[in-house]
Scaffold this motif. Structure first.
Motif: not given
Length: 229
Positions: A1-17
């Motif tokens: 998804g676009d938003e999870p990838l964006l969040i992971a890149r911008r915030c440099q934090v683990p993201v789980v879908i």
């Protein structure tokens, strides 16, 4: 998804879908040792425990006030009485708080646009004013919930927007969506457009701005919750 990838890149934090939010939260805790977990669109996922509930409302407010599919809401209006904080997203302009929200004493948030990043080479930056001085119209592309707000923002910053392309939210951008001339898009769209973009494609990141008091209050809430555990 676009938003999870964006969040992971911008915030440099683990993201789980994960459609099962408790399972996703457990993974973040056990595998990544996260002590603060933020669930996007998590209000209606009642199986997921929560310590703080925040509702973000923008200028579109609540539409016809009906739940999906008859309206835009995922939760009934009654939920506004039970959450910790309501955040009014003013967008780029200092829009006044709507009268319907004033009884809830909402926290105001606004978007602060940043300098442009090249889609092909994100390390390459360009001030919006420098692009404006070229004197040539640009094509603005937005596949977000409210594309017109992005188009208006670019115009307010001095760009001549000659053509706009309003795509559905989360639209899978293809090569056909990107014209040959100068293009400015949202950061969320740039995530999907990178492999189709040309050298004159740019995206504009935005940052959410709150009052210092609101951020301090959130930190204090988290500390208080941590002490309880």
């Amino acid at each position: 998804g676009d938003e999870p990838l964006l969040i992971a890149r911008r915030c440099q934090v683990p993201v789980v879908i994960d459609p099962k939010r408790p399972r996703g939260a457990q993974h973040l805790f056990t595998q990544h040792h996260c002590d603060v977990i933020i669930s996007d669109d998590g209000l209606q996922h009642y199986a997921l425990g929560r310590d703080i509930e925040l509702v973000v409302v923008d200028g579109r407010l609540f539409g016809n006030g009906q739940l999906l599919p008859m309206g835009p809401l995922r939760e009934g209006m009654w939920r506004l009485d039970t959450v910790d904080t309501i955040i009014f997203n003013q967008g780029a302009a200092d829009s006044p708080v709507p009268k319907s929200l004033q009884p809830y004493n909402p926290i105001e948030m606004r978007f602060v646009p940043g300098e442009l990043h090249n889609v092909v080479n994100p390390q390459m930056r360009l001030a919006v004013s420098d692009l404006a001085t070229r004197g040539k119209p640009v094509t603005a592309i937005a596949g977000i919930g409210d594309p017109q707000r992005f188009f208006k923002q670019l115009q307010q910053l001095g760009l001549t927007v000659g053509h706009t392309v309003a795509l559905p939210d989360h639209h899978a951008i293809s090569e056909d969506d990107i014209p040959a001339q100068t293009v400015v898009m949202t950061e969320k769209d740039a995530v999907k457009a990178a492999k189709f973009a040309h050298d004159d494609c740019w995206y504009q990141p935005i940052s959410a701005q709150f009052s210092a008091q609101f951020l301090d209050n959130i930190i204090e809430q988290l500390r208080r919750i941590q002490r309880q555990y």
